[in-house]
Design a protein around this motif. Structure first.
Motif, PDB file in Angstrom:
ATOM      1  N   HIS A   1      -5.894 -10.428 -34.269  1.00 26.40           N
ATOM      2  CA  HIS A   1      -6.071 -11.877 -34.314  1.00 26.40           C
ATOM      3  C   HIS A   1      -7.487 -12.178 -34.812  1.00 26.40           C
ATOM      4  O   HIS A   1      -8.461 -11.603 -34.329  1.00 26.40           O
ATOM      5  CB  HIS A   1      -5.838 -12.481 -32.931  1.00 26.40           C
ATOM      6  CG  HIS A   1      -4.426 -12.340 -32.455  1.00 26.40           C
ATOM      7  ND1 HIS A   1      -3.458 -13.300 -32.676  1.00 26.40           N
ATOM      8  CD2 HIS A   1      -3.810 -11.335 -31.785  1.00 26.40           C
ATOM      9  CE1 HIS A   1      -2.305 -12.898 -32.167  1.00 26.40           C
ATOM     10  NE2 HIS A   1      -2.491 -11.712 -31.608  1.00 26.40           N
TER      11      HIS A   1
ATOM     12  N   TRP B   1     -13.494 -17.670 -42.053  1.00 24.29           N
ATOM     13  CA  TRP B   1     -14.136 -18.542 -43.030  1.00 24.29           C
ATOM     14  C   TRP B   1     -15.601 -18.220 -43.280  1.00 24.29           C
ATOM     15  O   TRP B   1     -16.212 -18.817 -44.165  1.00 24.29           O
ATOM     16  CB  TRP B   1     -13.986 -19.997 -42.603  1.00 24.29           C
ATOM     17  CG  TRP B   1     -12.563 -20.439 -42.615  1.00 24.29           C
ATOM     18  CD1 TRP B   1     -11.786 -20.720 -41.533  1.00 24.29           C
ATOM     19  CD2 TRP B   1     -11.721 -20.607 -43.762  1.00 24.29           C
ATOM     20  NE1 TRP B   1     -10.517 -21.064 -41.925  1.00 24.29           N
ATOM     21  CE2 TRP B   1     -10.446 -21.012 -43.297  1.00 24.29           C
ATOM     22  CE3 TRP B   1     -11.921 -20.460 -45.135  1.00 24.29           C
ATOM     23  CZ2 TRP B   1      -9.387 -21.259 -44.156  1.00 24.29           C
ATOM     24  CZ3 TRP B   1     -10.859 -20.705 -45.987  1.00 24.29           C
ATOM     25  CH2 TRP B   1      -9.609 -21.104 -45.499  1.00 24.29           C
TER      26      TRP B   1
ATOM     27  N   LYS C   1     -11.708 -18.242 -36.316  1.00 29.32           N
ATOM     28  CA  LYS C   1     -12.019 -19.111 -37.453  1.00 29.32           C
ATOM     29  C   LYS C   1     -13.329 -18.700 -38.120  1.00 29.32           C
ATOM     30  O   LYS C   1     -13.450 -18.720 -39.354  1.00 29.32           O
ATOM     31  CB  LYS C   1     -12.093 -20.567 -36.989  1.00 29.32           C
ATOM     32  CG  LYS C   1     -10.742 -21.185 -36.683  1.00 29.32           C
ATOM     33  CD  LYS C   1     -10.892 -22.667 -36.346  1.00 29.32           C
ATOM     34  CE  LYS C   1      -9.519 -23.295 -36.081  1.00 29.32           C
ATOM     35  NZ  LYS C   1      -9.627 -24.735 -35.731  1.00 29.32           N
TER      36      LYS C   1
ATOM     37  N   GLN D   1      -5.691 -15.197 -44.026  1.00 29.89           N
ATOM     38  CA  GLN D   1      -5.788 -16.623 -44.328  1.00 29.89           C
ATOM     39  C   GLN D   1      -4.441 -17.265 -44.624  1.00 29.89           C
ATOM     40  O   GLN D   1      -4.133 -18.348 -44.129  1.00 29.89           O
ATOM     41  CB  GLN D   1      -6.714 -16.821 -45.533  1.00 29.89           C
ATOM     42  CG  GLN D   1      -6.885 -18.278 -45.955  1.00 29.89           C
ATOM     43  CD  GLN D   1      -7.777 -18.408 -47.171  1.00 29.89           C
ATOM     44  OE1 GLN D   1      -8.233 -17.416 -47.707  1.00 29.89           O
ATOM     45  NE2 GLN D   1      -8.006 -19.629 -47.607  1.00 29.89           N
ATOM     46  N   ILE D   2      -3.638 -16.609 -45.435  1.00 34.82           N
ATOM     47  CA  ILE D   2      -2.418 -17.244 -45.940  1.00 34.82           C
ATOM     48  C   ILE D   2      -1.155 -16.631 -45.324  1.00 34.82           C
ATOM     49  O   ILE D   2      -0.345 -17.315 -44.715  1.00 34.82           O
ATOM     50  CB  ILE D   2      -2.354 -17.125 -47.480  1.00 34.82           C
ATOM     51  CG1 ILE D   2      -3.554 -17.854 -48.112  1.00 34.82           C
ATOM     52  CG2 ILE D   2      -1.038 -17.685 -48.009  1.00 34.82           C
ATOM     53  CD1 ILE D   2      -3.637 -17.690 -49.610  1.00 34.82           C
TER      54      ILE D   2
ATOM     55  N   GLY E   1      -0.727 -14.010 -42.959  1.00 35.55           N
ATOM     56  CA  GLY E   1      -0.628 -13.730 -41.531  1.00 35.55           C
ATOM     57  C   GLY E   1      -1.014 -14.881 -40.636  1.00 35.55           C
ATOM     58  O   GLY E   1      -0.841 -14.806 -39.424  1.00 35.55           O
ATOM     59  N   LYS E   2      -1.538 -15.989 -41.190  1.00 33.34           N
ATOM     60  CA  LYS E   2      -1.973 -17.122 -40.393  1.00 33.34           C
ATOM     61  C   LYS E   2      -2.915 -16.688 -39.276  1.00 33.34           C
ATOM     62  O   LYS E   2      -2.644 -16.847 -38.101  1.00 33.34           O
ATOM     63  CB  LYS E   2      -0.769 -17.879 -39.835  1.00 33.34           C
ATOM     64  CG  LYS E   2       0.108 -18.517 -40.916  1.00 33.34           C
ATOM     65  CD  LYS E   2       1.270 -19.288 -40.313  1.00 33.34           C
ATOM     66  CE  LYS E   2       2.110 -19.919 -41.406  1.00 33.34           C
ATOM     67  NZ  LYS E   2       3.281 -20.655 -40.863  1.00 33.34           N
ATOM     68  N   ARG E   3      -4.055 -16.095 -39.690  1.00 37.10           N
ATOM     69  CA  ARG E   3      -5.115 -15.610 -38.803  1.00 37.10           C
ATOM     70  C   ARG E   3      -4.666 -14.440 -37.942  1.00 37.10           C
ATOM     71  O   ARG E   3      -5.188 -14.214 -36.866  1.00 37.10           O
ATOM     72  CB  ARG E   3      -5.655 -16.746 -37.935  1.00 37.10           C
ATOM     73  CG  ARG E   3      -6.489 -17.754 -38.729  1.00 37.10           C
ATOM     74  CD  ARG E   3      -6.934 -18.902 -37.887  1.00 37.10           C
ATOM     75  NE  ARG E   3      -7.590 -18.473 -36.671  1.00 37.10           N
ATOM     76  CZ  ARG E   3      -7.841 -19.280 -35.654  1.00 37.10           C
ATOM     77  NH1 ARG E   3      -7.471 -20.554 -35.712  1.00 37.10           N
ATOM     78  NH2 ARG E   3      -8.451 -18.839 -34.579  1.00 37.10           N
TER      79      ARG E   3
ATOM     80  N   THR F   1      -0.863  -8.484 -39.304  1.00 38.25           N
ATOM     81  CA  THR F   1       0.316  -7.937 -38.638  1.00 38.25           C
ATOM     82  C   THR F   1       0.451  -6.437 -38.896  1.00 38.25           C
ATOM     83  O   THR F   1      -0.286  -5.856 -39.703  1.00 38.25           O
ATOM     84  CB  THR F   1       1.582  -8.645 -39.128  1.00 38.25           C
ATOM     85  OG1 THR F   1       1.759  -8.358 -40.535  1.00 38.25           O
ATOM     86  CG2 THR F   1       1.472 -10.155 -38.935  1.00 38.25           C
TER      87      THR F   1
END
Length: 334
Positions: free
Chosen positions: A95, A102, A98, A302-303, A305-307, A310
């Motif tokens: 995980h 970024w 932010k 970023q795109i 795995g949505k942060r 996996t």
């Protein structure tokens, strides 16, 4: 050949042990003079984790074996980004915060791209491939900016004081401080012994790797990208796997990202400032693999795995490293 292999293995063992003892001793001295844990973590521990690569690169540079120095950093960063992160994600999905997504990961991408631009002069302007002193000073400037930003971010993210006026971090520090501190003479011995082991180990690695390259018909760059880079990065893999097993994969990712940035901006920046580095046989494929791996890791978080990195994405990263090593082996054979 056997003599060179023994020297290489003993050198790797020495720089790993020397880096650990140096870090422990320096941390004890810093705590004795009441230096904050924040400063210790950002300086002593961060430098200590990259000490093997720093010693190998500096020793190689001073011995006019710049391909070995550059190959070690490029190979170690590729190893960390693709294999270490890939294996950690296979054990436990990672995980990403932010700030990591970024700020830190884009900084790692920037470091990889800066190395690509500095090292591939032939592609960009048709001249010989060198990392010049000017390039080195630019990388060091980036390192200063990165350290200033890191200190500021660490201050901003300190835990707030609870109602009773005692923070969780302070309580943890107080609990840790109940342990018997290292005596100053022991710390001094650790620092002296660690430095000695690093110097001797660094020389043995360079001598052993150079001997292997000469007798096996391999370039110093190839040996740096493979044997030396993997040898100096195995502790990172072991530490990261332990963190993943303990369900703290984020720590492993933070260590990898920090080490990759440190390796490029500080280690190569300093070494190329001392003496320009000839890239030699380290090619567009090697630099592109580093940049591509950095972008892939960032894009996964970023795109796709949505942060979260996996297990499937970890497998892709690890397979990319296997493919890269296969390419190097086939190139060496031919």
């Amino acid at each position: 050949m056997a003599h060179d292999i023994i020297f290489l293995i003993l050198g790797i063992i020495l720089i790993i042990a020397g880096g650990n003892y140096l870090t422990d001793g320096a941390s004890a001295v810093a705590r004795h003079f009441k230096v904050s844990n924040l400063v210790i973590g950002l300086t002593v521990v961060a430098f200590g984790s990259s000490t093997p690569d720093f010693v190998v690169c500096l020793t190689s540079t001073l011995s006019d074996k710049s391909q070995l120095a550059l190959g070690d950093v490029v190979g170690a960063n590729i190893f960390d980004i693709l294999l270490v992160v890939g294996v950690v994600a296979l054990i436990n999905p990672i995980h990403i915060s932010k700030d990591m997504l970024w700020k830190d990961l884009p900084m790692m991408v920037l470091a990889s791209m800066a190395l690509f631009f500095c090292g591939d002069d032939k592609l960009l302007d048709g001249t010989d491939d060198f990392i010049s002193r000017t390039d080195g000073l630019m990388l060091l400037a980036f390192f200063i900016i990165f350290m200033a930003y890191t200190f500021e971010m660490a201050r901003e993210t300190r835990q707030p004081q609870p109602a009773n006026g005692i923070s969780t971090a302070s309580a943890a520090n107080n609990k840790a401080s109940t342990k018997q501190p290292m005596k100053m003479w022991v710390a001094a011995l650790c620092i002296a012994g660690g430095l000695a082991a690093l110097v001797v180990g660094g020389n043995w690695i360079v001598d052993g790797a150079s001997g292997i390259a000469l007798k096996a018909g391999l370039s110093e760059g190839m040996v740096g990208l493979t044997i030396v880079a993997i040898g100096s990065s195995v502790p990172d893999l072991a530490t990261s796997v332990v963190a993943a097993v303990k369900k703290q994969p984020g720590i492993a990712l933070g260590n990898v990202v920090g080490a990759c940035i440190f390796n490029v901006f500080f280690i190569l920046g300093l070494c190329s400032t001392i003496k320009p580095l000839d890239t030699g046989t380290i090619s567009l494929v090697d630099f592109s693999t580093l940049v591509g791996g950095s972008f892939l890791l960032w894009l996964f978080g970023q795109i796709i795995g949505k942060r979260v990195i996996t297990r499937g994405e970890g497998a892709v990263l690890a397979l990319c490293y296997v493919g890269y090593m296969t390419y190097l082996i086939i190139s060496a054979i031919h």
